[in-house]
Design an enzyme around this catalytic site. Sequence first.
Site, PDB file in Angstrom:
ATOM      1  N   GLU A 117      10.521   1.622  10.024  1.00  0.00           N
ATOM      2  CA  GLU A 117      11.527   2.621   9.624  1.00  0.00           C
ATOM      3  C   GLU A 117      10.855   3.974   9.804  1.00  0.00           C
ATOM      4  O   GLU A 117       9.993   4.351   9.008  1.00  0.00           O
ATOM      5  CB  GLU A 117      11.924   2.415   8.159  1.00  0.00           C
ATOM      6  N   LYS A 155       0.856  -1.189   0.000  1.00  0.00           N
ATOM      7  CA  LYS A 155       0.000   0.000   0.000  1.00  0.00           C
ATOM      8  C   LYS A 155       0.890   1.235   0.000  1.00  0.00           C
ATOM      9  O   LYS A 155       1.404   1.656   1.027  1.00  0.00           O
ATOM     10  CB  LYS A 155      -0.912   0.053   1.235  1.00  0.00           C
ATOM     11  N   GLU A 210      10.780  16.691  14.307  1.00  0.00           N
ATOM     12  CA  GLU A 210      11.201  16.533  12.911  1.00  0.00           C
ATOM     13  C   GLU A 210      10.432  17.525  12.035  1.00  0.00           C
ATOM     14  O   GLU A 210       9.206  17.575  12.074  1.00  0.00           O
ATOM     15  CB  GLU A 210      10.894  15.093  12.464  1.00  0.00           C
ATOM     16  N   SER A 253       5.860   7.775   9.596  1.00  0.00           N
ATOM     17  CA  SER A 253       6.059   8.572  10.811  1.00  0.00           C
ATOM     18  C   SER A 253       6.094   7.684  12.052  1.00  0.00           C
ATOM     19  O   SER A 253       5.534   6.573  12.064  1.00  0.00           O
ATOM     20  CB  SER A 253       4.927   9.588  10.932  1.00  0.00           C
ATOM     21  N   CYS A 277      14.242  10.844   5.399  1.00  0.00           N
ATOM     22  CA  CYS A 277      14.324  10.434   6.808  1.00  0.00           C
ATOM     23  C   CYS A 277      15.732  10.585   7.363  1.00  0.00           C
ATOM     24  O   CYS A 277      15.910  10.885   8.535  1.00  0.00           O
ATOM     25  CB  CYS A 277      13.846   8.995   6.938  1.00  0.00           C
TER      26      CYS A 277
HETATM   27  P1  NAD Z   1       2.757   8.506   7.597  1.00  0.00           P
HETATM   28  O1  NAD Z   1       3.030   7.692   8.797  1.00  0.00           O
HETATM   29  O2  NAD Z   1       1.697   9.541   7.693  1.00  0.00           O
HETATM   30  O3  NAD Z   1       2.341   7.590   6.357  1.00  0.00           O
HETATM   31  C1  NAD Z   1       3.139   6.530   5.893  1.00  0.00           C
HETATM   32  C2  NAD Z   1       2.251   5.461   5.273  1.00  0.00           C
HETATM   33  O4  NAD Z   1       1.399   4.926   6.293  1.00  0.00           O
HETATM   34  C3  NAD Z   1       1.327   5.966   4.175  1.00  0.00           C
HETATM   35  O5  NAD Z   1       1.209   4.984   3.172  1.00  0.00           O
HETATM   36  C4  NAD Z   1       0.009   6.131   4.894  1.00  0.00           C
HETATM   37  O6  NAD Z   1      -1.118   6.046   4.040  1.00  0.00           O
HETATM   38  C5  NAD Z   1       0.061   4.964   5.853  1.00  0.00           C
HETATM   39  N1  NAD Z   1      -0.802   5.126   7.048  1.00  0.00           N
HETATM   40  C6  NAD Z   1      -1.205   6.276   7.641  1.00  0.00           C
HETATM   41  N2  NAD Z   1      -1.971   5.987   8.711  1.00  0.00           N
HETATM   42  C7  NAD Z   1      -2.047   4.647   8.791  1.00  0.00           C
HETATM   43  C8  NAD Z   1      -2.681   3.746   9.696  1.00  0.00           C
HETATM   44  N3  NAD Z   1      -3.421   4.192  10.723  1.00  0.00           N
HETATM   45  N4  NAD Z   1      -2.542   2.420   9.495  1.00  0.00           N
HETATM   46  C9  NAD Z   1      -1.793   1.957   8.460  1.00  0.00           C
HETATM   47  N5  NAD Z   1      -1.178   2.763   7.569  1.00  0.00           N
HETATM   48  C10 NAD Z   1      -1.294   4.094   7.734  1.00  0.00           C
HETATM   49  O7  NAD Z   1       4.149   9.147   7.182  1.00  0.00           O
HETATM   50  P2  NAD Z   1       4.423  10.192   6.013  1.00  0.00           P
HETATM   51  O8  NAD Z   1       4.067  11.542   6.496  1.00  0.00           O
HETATM   52  O9  NAD Z   1       3.818   9.732   4.756  1.00  0.00           O
HETATM   53  O10 NAD Z   1       6.012  10.054   5.842  1.00  0.00           O
HETATM   54  C11 NAD Z   1       6.895  10.896   6.466  1.00  0.00           C
HETATM   55  C12 NAD Z   1       7.526  10.207   7.657  1.00  0.00           C
HETATM   56  O11 NAD Z   1       8.140   9.005   7.234  1.00  0.00           O
HETATM   57  C13 NAD Z   1       8.627  11.034   8.285  1.00  0.00           C
HETATM   58  O12 NAD Z   1       8.528  10.979   9.679  1.00  0.00           O
HETATM   59  C14 NAD Z   1       9.890  10.339   7.825  1.00  0.00           C
HETATM   60  O13 NAD Z   1      10.996  10.539   8.672  1.00  0.00           O
HETATM   61  C15 NAD Z   1       9.453   8.927   7.765  1.00  0.00           C
HETATM   62  N6  NAD Z   1      10.316   8.135   6.881  1.00  0.00           N
HETATM   63  C16 NAD Z   1      11.189   7.262   7.438  1.00  0.00           C
HETATM   64  C17 NAD Z   1      12.056   6.523   6.641  1.00  0.00           C
HETATM   65  C18 NAD Z   1      13.052   5.564   7.245  1.00  0.00           C
HETATM   66  O14 NAD Z   1      13.614   4.762   6.510  1.00  0.00           O
HETATM   67  N7  NAD Z   1      13.315   5.603   8.530  1.00  0.00           N
HETATM   68  C19 NAD Z   1      12.012   6.684   5.260  1.00  0.00           C
HETATM   69  C20 NAD Z   1      11.113   7.583   4.718  1.00  0.00           C
HETATM   70  C21 NAD Z   1      10.259   8.299   5.541  1.00  0.00           C
END
Ligand code: NAD
Length: 524
Positions: free
Chosen positions: A261, A188, A393, A240, A295
């Site tokens: 991650e 997804k 962040e 996140s 990230c």
């Molecule tokens: P997010 O957590 O809002 O969303 C990430 C994914 O999770 C999306 O596909 C979203 O649709 C899904 N999601 C959201 N709520 C959900 C739920 N309740 N249940 C299941 N899935 C759900 O994060 P974002 O804003 O899209 O991404 C940015 C964040 O990701 C930043 O904090 C960044 O640091 C982190 N990030 C980390 C890495 C790493 O490797 N550590 C890499 C890239 C991004």
Amino acid sequence: MRDPELDPTATYRLDQQAVRRLTARVRASGDSTQLVCSPIDGAPLGMIPQSSPEDVAAAFARARAAQRRWAHVPVVERQRLLLGLHDLILQQREEITDLIVSESGKARKHAFDEVMHVAMTARYYGLKSAAHLASDHRSGVLPGLTRVQVNHVPKGVVGIISPWNYPFTMALADGLPALMAGNAVVAKPDAQATLTALLGMRLLEEAGFPVDLWQIVAGSGEVIGTEITQRADYVCFTGSTATGRLIARQCADRLIGCSLELGGKNPMLVLRDADPDRAAEGAVRAAFSNSGQLCVSMERLFVADQIYDRFAARFVERTRAMTFGDPMQWATDMGPLVSQDQLDKVTAHVDDAVAKGATVLTGGRPRADLGRYFFEPTILEGVTPAMTCFGSETFGPVISLYPFHSETEVIDRANEGSYGLNASIYSRDVSRARALAARIRCGSVNINEAFAASFASLDSPMGGMRDSGSGRRQGSEGIRRYVELQTVAAQRLMKLGPLPGMSDEQWGALLVRNERIMRKLRRA
Ligand code: NAD
């Protein structure tokens, strides 16, 4: 925003026939669709079919059936397909890069990083999976008589939930080792990354991976994401920290594993013996690659007070020299942020810091003239714990500069807060930098680079400590997270119980004697 379904005069950024060929791959049976637009200019890209919970169930059913067949395909054959994917990615790199830029708004050079990262991941697991998955031989309870091997058995169907910031890498790179380990994938992607993820799925098909082995569902995280955690045998989540905690709880309830991650507030340390110019060049890439929506990028920069002024002047100068323009062009250094939400968050962090007394050394403003979500690369000074961007962040092109006096002090400050994803140290003395790295509580530390040295070294594990996650991608760790360990112990010649004519008491005495001998022989 015009809805192109209602407005036939809308100008699409992409060829709609090609888009429809991609979106036909979404496992979705109803009529519900969601418009996706380019962050570059708001031009519509296409309509993404939306999956229902029943569609997710159907995706898992198909993936399970495909996985049962796939598990019997020898690893060397799986590797052959993956190396074919590698070649296709290099051949089709321009098309892939164009789509990443259109969907994410990032500058071409950063989109291209993704293409290379996925190709390198395909090469790495295309060459190393068999070695990582080979059964281990372990010592048995009775040496020579108990032969033990540990097998790596596929988990089944892996659910992959990924964010928007690296649409190609995040959609594919974690799934490739899952396939190599004999699993199927239900993915997804984020709503703003689905087209690129679908292009990845098309490439897998073209490379010859079996139909149904890789499924894509689309929809809201709360609904579709939860359906995935309820059905998967393992979940690989990137996003996140807040969502990561939810996913971890859902997986714990089902007693399945997950890798998480998550976010970071990464520190970069410029020691007094560092070359200020080299460090400033690295700091620009560290803070502003992909507009800081990375990230592992740096948001806190600690500089030895002896070279602070020289470094700061070079860093500001290099930042001001960055080029902004059409993200499709190689010469562009930075594109817009991905969305209005991102622009609002970055603006709020900078406004809050300025209102509370921080100084803007360069940048600090949104620039609608450069792109609807463009925010200038920004260097702040005088950031204090009272300001949001001190510990939270930002995930944007904003970095705070702090002078430090002693190395003990800077290690404490680098370890402050709850994140622990990535750190960077600039120094001419690599041994000293290595010694400091050992004291930093982050999953990766780069010396004389910001993040690419560790991230692109695919044989080593990558991931976060503390609130930055658990589990690791890449290397042997990145594939072994997708297998169950199964111990098979074969006993020969002598059973593990009283020998004929022996009482239980005599057998007990024999065990004690054997135990003493083993201790003397130092056999584990
Ligand atoms: P997010 O957590 O809002 O969303 C990430 C994914 O999770 C999306 O596909 C979203 O649709 C899904 N999601 C959201 N709520 C959900 C739920 N309740 N249940 C299941 N899935 C759900 O994060 P974002 O804003 O899209 O991404 C940015 C964040 O990701 C930043 O904090 C960044 O640091 C982190 N990030 C980390 C890495 C790493 O490797 N550590 C890499 C890239 C991004």
